[in-house]
Structures are given as structure tokens and as C-alpha cells.
Design a protein around this motif. Sequence first.
Motif, mmCIF file in Angstrom:
data_model
loop_
_atom_site.group_PDB
_atom_site.id
_atom_site.type_symbol
_atom_site.label_atom_id
_atom_site.label_comp_id
_atom_site.label_asym_id
_atom_site.label_seq_id
_atom_site.Cartn_x
_atom_site.Cartn_y
_atom_site.Cartn_z
ATOM 1 N N LEU A 197 0.941 -1.263 -0.012
ATOM 2 C CA LEU A 197 0.151 -0.065 0.002
ATOM 3 C C LEU A 197 0.961 1.230 -0.023
ATOM 4 O O LEU A 197 0.630 2.209 -0.897
ATOM 5 C CB LEU A 197 -1.043 -0.100 1.105
ATOM 6 C CG LEU A 197 -1.812 0.954 1.307
ATOM 7 C CD1 LEU A 197 -2.896 1.435 -0.115
ATOM 8 C CD2 LEU A 197 -2.771 1.111 2.445
ATOM 9 N N PRO A 198 1.733 1.389 0.785
ATOM 10 C CA PRO A 198 2.737 2.527 0.739
ATOM 11 C C PRO A 198 3.230 2.789 -0.500
ATOM 12 O O PRO A 198 3.267 3.916 -0.987
ATOM 13 C CB PRO A 198 3.752 2.375 1.830
ATOM 14 C CG PRO A 198 3.255 1.283 2.791
ATOM 15 C CD PRO A 198 2.342 0.358 2.063
ATOM 16 N N ILE A 199 3.707 1.835 -1.329
ATOM 17 C CA ILE A 199 4.508 1.935 -2.710
ATOM 18 C C ILE A 199 3.253 2.383 -3.432
ATOM 19 O O ILE A 199 3.439 3.385 -4.367
ATOM 20 C CB ILE A 199 4.768 0.679 -3.056
ATOM 21 C CG1 ILE A 199 6.215 0.144 -2.120
ATOM 22 C CG2 ILE A 199 5.448 0.660 -4.512
ATOM 23 C CD1 ILE A 199 6.716 -1.278 -2.576
ATOM 24 N N GLU A 200 1.913 1.756 -3.612
ATOM 25 C CA GLU A 200 0.963 2.408 -4.387
ATOM 26 C C GLU A 200 0.722 3.814 -4.003
ATOM 27 O O GLU A 200 0.428 4.482 -5.153
ATOM 28 C CB GLU A 200 -0.360 1.501 -3.980
ATOM 29 C CG GLU A 200 -1.317 1.478 -4.866
ATOM 30 C CD GLU A 200 -2.683 0.703 -4.361
ATOM 31 O OE1 GLU A 200 -2.589 -0.239 -3.881
ATOM 32 O OE2 GLU A 200 -3.778 1.295 -4.351
ATOM 33 N N ARG A 201 0.547 4.254 -2.954
ATOM 34 C CA ARG A 201 0.360 5.578 -2.450
ATOM 35 C C ARG A 201 1.569 6.377 -3.012
ATOM 36 O O ARG A 201 1.002 7.664 -3.503
ATOM 37 C CB ARG A 201 0.108 5.535 -0.722
ATOM 38 C CG ARG A 201 -1.227 5.201 -0.528
ATOM 39 C CD ARG A 201 -2.397 5.955 -0.573
ATOM 40 N NE ARG A 201 -3.659 5.260 -0.094
ATOM 41 C CZ ARG A 201 -4.234 5.368 1.164
ATOM 42 N NH1 ARG A 201 -3.569 6.063 2.289
ATOM 43 N NH2 ARG A 201 -5.386 4.961 1.257
#
Lengths: 520, 428
Positions: free
Chosen positions: B130-134
Motif C-alpha cells: 500500500l505505501p508503494i501504491e500511495r
Amino acid sequence: MPKLTIDGREVEVEQGTTLIEAARRLDIHIPHYCYHRGLSIAGNCRMCLVEVEGAPKMMIACHTQAADGMVVHTDNDKCREFRASILEFILVNHPLDCPVCDQAGECKLQDYYMEHGAAGSRLDEDKVKKRAKAKQIGPNIMLDTERCILCSRCVRFTDEITHTHELGITERADHSEITLADGAWLDNRYAGCVVDICPVGALTDRDFRFKCRVWYLTAVDSICTGCGRGCNIAIHVNRDRPHKAGGARVMRYKPRENPEVNQWWMCDEGRYTYKQIDHDRLTEATVEGRTATVEEALDATGAALRKAGDAVGVLVATTATNEELYLARALFAGALGGHAAYLAPPQGEADDLLILADKAPNTRGAQEILGEQAADPVAWVKEKGVKAVVVVGEAELTGLKAEVDHVAVIATHPGKATEQAHVVLPGSVHAEAEGSFTNLAGRVQRIRVAVPPIGGAVETWRLLMELGDRLGHPFDFAFEDDIFAALADQLAPFAGLSHESLGRRGAPLGSGTTQPAEVA
Amino acid sequence: MSAPKLLSANFGSEVSHRLDHYLERGGYDEARRVIAEVEPEQVIDQVKRAKLRGCGGAGFPTGMKWSFIPKGGDKPVYLAVNADEGEPGTFKDKYILTYEPHMLLEGMLICGKAVGCHKAYIYVRGEFDLPIERMEQAVAEAYERGYLGADVMGTGFPFDVVVHRGGGAYICGEETALLESLEGKPGHPRLKPPFPALVGLHGCPTVINNVETLALVPHITRLGADAFLKLGVESQGGTKLYCVSGHVNRPGIFELSPSVTLRALIDDYAGGMRDGAKLKAVIPGGLSAPVLRPDELDTEGSFEGLKQVNSMLGSAGLIVMDESVCMVEAMHTIIQFYAHESCGQCTPCREGTGWMRRIVERILAGHGRAEDTANLDSIARKITGTTICPLGDAAAWPVMGFVEKFRDEFEYFCKNGRSMVSGEKVGA
């Protein structure tokens, strides 16, 4: 120029000098595995930890640069304690299989453990099982990852010297292993060097392994004859027990450091030419195809040469030493008033590291000493009106026998030259006589006797002297260095040089008169 | 003790990661102003005076780090953002990446202005889906709207950002291993010197900063150095994100002044011990920080404060253990981690971590020997200070700390073949 103190002794070194090199100036050896002067600094083995006064922790001598006023201890209690501890760590996963390891006897782990190691073992855990045990990774190289201490020298060699990148380290922690890159095969032209620089038994040479325990070997300084580079080597001879190695006396070549010529390296083509020394040699003389004593053969050729008067010639291959070339010149072109020329050296591929296209060790010497090349030997004898010819070494001579009354060949192996011979004299290879070669760059370098001439063979220089005797022109040279002295006296580029002054690393042509030769 | 929530005000929000939401909150104003109006030296000076300390673990003064970048050199300067948050017990940077990605980008822009850098890489831990996606979404939005690219916000200042997904190795959080990894090589830490400020990514001067560190930067320029310093303690300006996990009632992330004591952090913010259990030990700064006993928790939660008790703030990840924990078993968890994550370059760390793991496993299996406790300690001591990077120390310090502070538990397990806490042996 920083001035520092190492083990109580002061030394001044150039800015940027590492502690391990500064210590070397004082003949202080700091134990190390990963450090190699020909490679980049990896700093991973931690064996060279030394104490630098005022530093918060032990410093690695291979990477720490000397600074003015630095006080370094390389062998106090603290250093010895850390060294013992690094060795203990290395041995956590290293098999204790020295009795069956081919590296035993030339293993840095054995050596340092005897000198710096702990007496007992605190380890009672199982060792990590690695994947590659006795795995072939190239035509000549075996890898044993259990014995590997992950110093990364081999990886750096293929990255930095050959730029072929066959090797890498995979996995992490104590599962780390040296491995071939995907699809790679360690078959670059210098692959054998990874065995030389491997400090332990992880990389061994398939050609050598299990043939001879290294403590039976004697190392003799010599020069590789594979090309005109003249890589400095040591010939490793099994003098005492050839019966254990199928009669082979010479077991291998190892490169010998010479910053002016080959640094620390040699190519595989040259490395495995050692096999010629003991393989398929001419061990007896023949006259008209019949076995004869060397005396009988010399007499026959002597008579033929006498009969030819000054219509005599000598053709010398560029495998001959400077000394042999000089004798050929002095006898045939000098005393007998005949002709002397050298044969064209075989040509092959060159590369941008060490390998040269000229595949003979002494072409430059032949150029300096004989001057003239006989590109076509048959045309040459016709042109010069030569009726009796002595050929030293191997060459393509088809049709020669038909052109002259007598062909004598001083050879080491049966070949094209001996096919044309009335008389064959068994001569010596470079490992069987003292002498010198001049490499293509003009560096004169010594070769030393590693083994006596094989079987009934005789040193080539002695055969040439014997011919001189039979032709009424005796030479009064007792040893090869006397011949070199005469050569240095007669030919300006060699002036001032001597076998002694050439030392272990040789000297450039012309350097004898202007500067003292480097003696290593 | 009550501190403004500079970083964490929107943690948990559904919208805070979007550019518009960030702009509504005055986002990118500071970057625009600094790029357009402030000299690089002034920015560095402000960050120095604010006493911002690197939040990755070492606490190195950020302004000083920036000042090491050579001025006017002919090589490009790179910024590598260390978002490879892998220190066990630490989970703060992923919150910033997830909920305040633009705050990080704004901090990066200001850093870029300060050190003359126009290209940045965010090296994100591979597992952070999720952090990478964000982060990728934020970068895309910023490019689209002109907050990144050839002409940032019409100032003429170019700044490019690449989000790089790591491969999941703990060691790649070590700054030079991170650079190696970015270059496509195995994550093996480099020998220093040369330091990355001179020879970093692709041989060029490189700043490597932690996510939290950079996200605090816009607040420094907005509040001013003095106001920012006042939020912290004398040696360390600003707020700090603390991660508390383990046997507490309310594990989580807390943004506080570093003047907070560890005891207050546990009792007042994390809700005290779970089920009223008795506190046994606290690892204060990520797994490698030497363990503390209950009587050592009145220390200030700052870099300097933790030094006073011979431990370290590190990444400010507190792991709280109650009396149900067998310390031999806890050490196994720790040493297993390091034995798995050692990059394998340096002999002592490569071989020593696995050796210690195997000794602890033998103890847990009930086959401990009298000398094991002393051997663990002496092996650990021979690893400290002998390796290229701090992973060796990180693996050795907890072992030394555990043996020093809970020696009786180790000796009991070795002697009796079972845990002093549970009465059982643990391994096979």
C-alpha cells in the motif's frame, strides 16, 4: 608525505598509502585474505585488523590510509586476540578436511591458523551445508563452496581484470556462496588465475588437483614460453617422486609477480604449455633415421659442416635462448664465415591484457642477436648458397633436405623440422638450461634450470659448443652465464647486463649501461 | 509533553494522501517559497539550527549531512530517500508513505534546493504494497500538476523522483547497501571512506535521508528553526514518531516531544501493560538497541537520553515485554533475524550470527552447556566494531544486553534444560 609509526618503527609513505602497504615497506606482514594488490579493496575478511592509537575500534589495514603521526600496532595482544577470533569465525563453517584437500600445504587458512589461531575449538554446532561441493565451473576449474571463505578475490578478478563477470556471490549470511552467473562458464583466457589467488581450497585446478601433494614440489623461477610477453612464472617440479605422477617431472606453472610484465597473472594458454616439457620428447639422437649416440650424431654433422667449408648456415627458431642464439651467431656467422638467421615465429591471436600474437618467447632476442630473418628457409639456403645447415628448434622446412647436402636439427620434439633432418640432436627446453629471453618489449629475463635434460637429451648450448669443438673453433664457456657475458661484451643493447644483474625480474635492453638493473 | 502533530495528524485518513487534500492544508507552499526565495546555505543553516536529527536510527544531524555535499561540482547530486523501513519494531515511515506522501515529496524538494539536487530516488521496502501504491500515485499526481518535473511550480527548478521498490533485504536499509541495490547490485554495504556525500549513487555526491526526517523539513522552514527546536529537547528539535508494540494495551504510533520518558510512553500513551501484567523488559529503539529493565525507563526518549542508559533511540521502535517472556526465547527471535539478514560480506557477522543462533537453538532444545552463556557474550563482543557496516553491532548488542541483564535466565536454561519462565524447553 605522512610519517607514521608501525610496531615502534617509523616509516614515511606517499599520501594515500594504506597501512598494509606501509607495513610492507618495513617488511611487516599483516595477515590477510581478501586483500590483493592487483584487485580493488573489499575489506571483508577482517583478518588485517590492526590497532591504531586513538581510533575507537580496530581498523582494517588494507583500507585505512596512513596519516601523519599515526601510531599503529600490528602484533600486540589485542591484534593477536582479534586475529585468532577472525580465524575462529572463518572455521565455524569451514570443513576440517585438510587431509583430503588439494590446497593443503599452500593454504592461507592452514598457515595463519598455525601462526595466529586459537588452540582449541569452542564450536560444537553443525556446519552450514552449502550447495556446491566439487563442482566444475569451467574447463579447468573446480569449486568447493564449503571451503570458500568468501574473500571475493575470484569475483573481483573476473570483474576487474578480465571483465568477463562469470562469478558472483548469491544468498546471504552464512549461506552465501560463490556461484557462476546464469549461463556463464568460467572459460575466459585467464581463468586459471582464480586458482592462484584463492587463498584456500575452494578453487582448484582440474589439471593439477590430486596429482601431487604440494610439499613435494620445488619452485624454480622461469619465463613462460607461450608468447612474446614473457610472463614471469615459477615452474613447479616434482623432483623426488615422478613415479607417482606417471613420470611427469613438471607439475604446473604458477605466475610470478612482475609489475613490468605480467603483474600477478598469466593466461591459460601459457599456463598449460608446461605439459610439453615432459610430453613426446626427443630423447635420443638419430643419423639418417637410425638411433645413434649424441657423439656419433655430432661427428656426422661436424664432418658435413667441415666439408661444406663456409657454405654453412644456421637457422634458429625464436624459442632459443639469447645464449643459444649468440653461440649460433658466433660459430656460423663468425668463426666459420657462414650464415645465420632466425626463423619466423608462429603467429596467433592477441588480446588487450597479456596475450601477444607472436607465439615465441625470444623473437626480440633473435632480432637483436641474429638480425636477419629467414622467412622462407628453402629460399634462404638457396640464396646464401648454403650446403650444410643446422636448424635449432621447430619450423616448417618442406623441401629443405633436397636443397642441401646436410640438414642437422637440434630439436626437443618430433615435428616438421625433424622430418627434414639427416641428423637429429635431442636438445633442451627452457626448463632444462640456464639462459635468458628478451621479450617483445625488450626486457631481458632469466630462465633457470628446473630439471635436467630429459633422457638422452643434452643442453642445446652444449650441443652448439660441441659442434664448435669439432670444427676447430672451441668455445671456452664453462657455464651459460659466461656465454651471456660474451654476448653483453659484443652486442651494445646487452652491454652491462649479466645473469646476476638481471635478477628475478629482468632488465630492459640498454639499461645495463645507464642504470643498475632492478634486483628483486 | 503535548506536541503538535506535524506528521501524524492525518494518519488513518482516507484522503490525506491526495494532492488536493495536501494543497488545502497549505501543502507545497513551503517548497515553492524556499525554491523561489531562499538560498541553499540559508536552508541548510536553518535545518542545522533546528537540530533535526536523522530518524533512520543513527540520529546524525541532518543539516550537517547536507553541508557535506560539495558545492559547484561537475557531477550531479542525488537524493536517496531511505524508505526501506525494516527494523523490527518500527512502523512509522510506512504511515508517512501511506498518509502523507506529498509531505515527503515537499521535504525532498526543499532538500533538493538546499544541496543542489535535481534527481531523487525513494527506495521503498519491497513488502510495503500500500505505501508503494500511495507513493507512486502521489508522484504521478505531482508530475501531472507540475509539482515535480522539469519546472517545479513555475520556479524553473527541475526535480525528478523515482519510486524504487526494494527486494526485501533488511541490509538494504543500510545507506550504502541501499545505493548498491539502487545500482542493481547485491545489497552489500560499502567501505567508508569515501562517504556517500562525496561518492554515492553512481559515484556521485548523494544525500541519503530517512522518510520521517525529510517529512519534517517543510515544518522547519514553515515554523522557523527556533520554534521547531522548541518542540523538542535541547539536543534534538521537533517531534518524534514513536512506535510501541508488544504487551501494552494500546500498541501504536505516537508523535511526541522527545522529552517524553519511556515510562510515560508506555503508561500514558500506550495504555499501560496488557491485562495488568508486570513489565519485564523494553527494547527501546528497534531490535538492535540494547534491552532495558523496568528500572531504566525514566530516561528521556531522545537520542541523548537513551545514551545515558547505554542504549539508543535508534528508529524509536519500542518493543515491550511482560513477565511471560522467556528471554532466551526472545533472544532466539532476535538472533535468528540477524543470522538471516547478515549480508554475508564480513567474516565476523556472516559466521558469528549463525553460530550464536545455533547455540541459542541448542539451549532451547534443552542441550545447553555451562559455557554457553559466556560464549554467547564473547562471540558477540568479537563481532562488535569489526565489520564494514553496523549490522554486526546491531546483532551483537542485543545479545550482550540480554546476557548482561538476564544472565540468570540463560544460566538456568543451560543448567536445567528448560525455561526459567515457562518451565518448558522450547526447541525440538
